[in-house]
Design an enzyme around this catalytic site. Structure first.
Site, mmCIF file in Angstrom:
data_model
loop_
_atom_site.group_PDB
_atom_site.id
_atom_site.type_symbol
_atom_site.label_atom_id
_atom_site.label_comp_id
_atom_site.label_asym_id
_atom_site.label_seq_id
_atom_site.Cartn_x
_atom_site.Cartn_y
_atom_site.Cartn_z
ATOM 1 C CB SER A 161 27.283 40.866 48.212
ATOM 2 O OG SER A 161 28.469 41.420 48.611
ATOM 3 C CE LYS B 130 24.420 43.936 51.507
ATOM 4 N NZ LYS B 130 25.011 43.521 50.377
ATOM 5 C CB SER C 263 28.702 42.408 51.615
ATOM 6 O OG SER C 263 27.502 42.566 50.676
#
Ligand code: GLN
Length: 483
Positions: A180, A81, A156
């Site tokens: 997330s 990420k 996210s």
């Protein structure tokens, strides 16, 4: 609806034996993932693909395997990420304010993965500064859910979940401050783990809410998650918040699971009754409960009245912490700087106004408000007290039960744009996931079914502090039980 089934791709443990028998190579694996990334580029998963680096590393690792010198993760292809520092590679938390920023050191988790010969394939899209539940808050545009491209992948770390779902990489590393990792895992039908707070070093992770932030893992099997956690967890001289508790050998504990251990499991009565939860999710949860009962486990419905306060407490505390953490992005030290300024104050103001997106600005304003002198007691202090109560009640629960189960999210993946107008509706997507971050305990989302539209349903298993090994064992049992 696309035909995507993460279950059809191999586990890393299976690949490893093929690699060692010379039936496949790291180079083949990397080429395969690169071709998937290319063929599905419209999903907007990767912000950078490290094609050359990954191919070169693959060759090196292939040689190491031949020489019998390969590390534990040799051949594991990992996506990161866009919140982890990977030396000499771009890093920007999907924000314009970090335009052009290049990481200067390796995050501890990155270093540990590399030291064990994992191959890092690229940097994945996410909500800006990990703030969001749909991946729509990225400065690079939304990521699409590969199960249904008109829907969000969750957030996210939405892109990290899609990457694992579509086999763009074997595992992804995400961050989980309020869900997330688990919520996108649920929306995409993969496994997502948030370990105990303090289990994994955050050195080199861009901070959002420091008392909640955890490094999490996406994968398609409990074995893959156990192996990666074993490598990245444990004390770190660069992060004083990491627990020095010894890291168990999760993989061997998992392989020793007898299968006939009986557990005591609690579920939230509310999650079966509440109108706020999609009926297909309630039905799945009920059938999991009856499967577990039939298999001889003790399953009991409980009331947890404080649960409804977890969400407001989280959004007060996380935004307060974010407003402080994000003050370092001032247009001077990193990335983006507005041209259009005449003095230092206007440089700060304009760089931040132009560099941050709307949701990040909303969070900074909210956080600054709850920390302001007149409201500190009413909001920040109050939320801290609520947090303490939730933590204590959660700990108490684990005196009588091994696990708490509940839906990972109240709905399956929603449509792109469906909650964009109303931030509170978007925050409600985190109804069940923030609890584990507020209490600090480990939790995992396990894919356990689909709704009538074929959208994945995730069940969340929450365990006591540092009980990741049992979390893996129980998640595996659940997946076997459900076929
Ligand atoms: N959706 C939550 C938020 O927006 C959680 C995000 C996260 O875990 N990073 O704060």
């Amino acid at each position: 609806m696309k035909e995507v089934s993460s279950g059809s791709y191999p586990r890393f443990s299976d690949l490893q034996s093929l690699l060692h028998q010379n039936k496949t190579s790291c180079l083949d694996r990397v080429r395969h993932h690169l071709s998937v990334i290319k063929s599905k580029s419209h999903l907007n998963v990767f912000l950078s693909v490290y094609e050359k680096d990954a191919l070169k590393k693959a060759e090196e690792v292939d040689q190491k395997i031949k020489d019998g010198k390969a590390g534990k993760l040799a051949g594991l292809v990992v996506g990161l990420k866009d919140v982890f520092s990977y030396k000499d590679h771009p890093l920007q938390a999907s924000s314009r304010i970090l335009d052009g920023f290049i990481a200067q050191y390796n995050a501890t988790i990155v270093q540990r993965l590399i030291d064990e010969d994992a191959i890092i394939i690229g940097r994945q899209n996410c909500d800006e500064f990990a703030m969001g539940s749909s991946n729509e808050n990225s400065a690079f545009g939304p990521t699409l859910n590969a199960v249904d491209e008109t829907r969000v992948p969750g957030g996210s770390s939405g892109a990290s979940a899609v990457a694992v779902l579509t086999d763009m990489c074997q595992v992804s590393i995400g961050s989980d401050t309020g869900g997330s990792v688990r919520q996108p895992a649920a929306f995409c039908g993969v496994l997502g783990l948030k370990p105990t707070y303090s289990r994994v070093s955050r050195y080199g992770l861009i901070a959002y809410g420091s008392s909640f932030d955890c490094v999490g893992i996406f994968g398609r099997s409990t074995e893959d998650l156990a192996l990666v956690l074993e490598v990245i967890a444990g004390k770190d001289e660069f992060d004083s918040t990491v627990s020095s508790k010894e890291v168990p050998e999760y993989t061997s504990l998992l392989s020793q699971t007898s299968g006939d251990k009986k557990y005591r499991i609690a579920y939230l009565n509310e999650s079966i009754q509440s109108d706020a939860i999609q009926s297909d999710i309630k039905t799945t949860l009920s059938s999991v409960i009856s499967d577990l009962t039939q298999a001889g486990h003790e399953v009991e419905g409980i009331d947890f009245p404080l649960m409804e306060y977890a969400l407001p407490a989280y959004y007060i505390l996380a935004t307060a912490e974010a407003s402080s953490n994000l003050s370092r992005f001032d247009g001077v030290r990193y990335g983006y700087r507005s041209d259009n300024t005449h003095d230092l104050a206007s440089l700060y103001r304009k760089s931040r106004a132009e560099g941050f997106g709307q949701e990040v600005k909303r969070r900074i304003l909210l956080g600054t408000f709850v920390l302001s002198a007149s409201y500190y007691d009413a909001y920040y202090n109050q939320a801290q007290k609520v947090r303490r109560m939730i933590k204590e009640q959660t700990k108490k629960l684990f005196n009588s039960f091994d696990f708490l189960i509940m839906p990972t999210a109240p709905t399956t993946a929603f449509k792109l744009g469906e909650h964009s107008e109303d931030p509170v509706e978007m925050y409600l997507a985190d109804l069940f996931s923030v609890h584990a971050n507020v209490a600090g305990v480990p939790a995992m989302s396990v894919p356990l079914g689909n709704d009538p539209d074929g959208l994945p349903i995730g069940l969340q298993v929450v365990a006591n502090d540092f009980e990741e090994a049992s979390l893996f064992q129980f998640s595996k049992l659940l997946m076997n039980l459900r076929g």
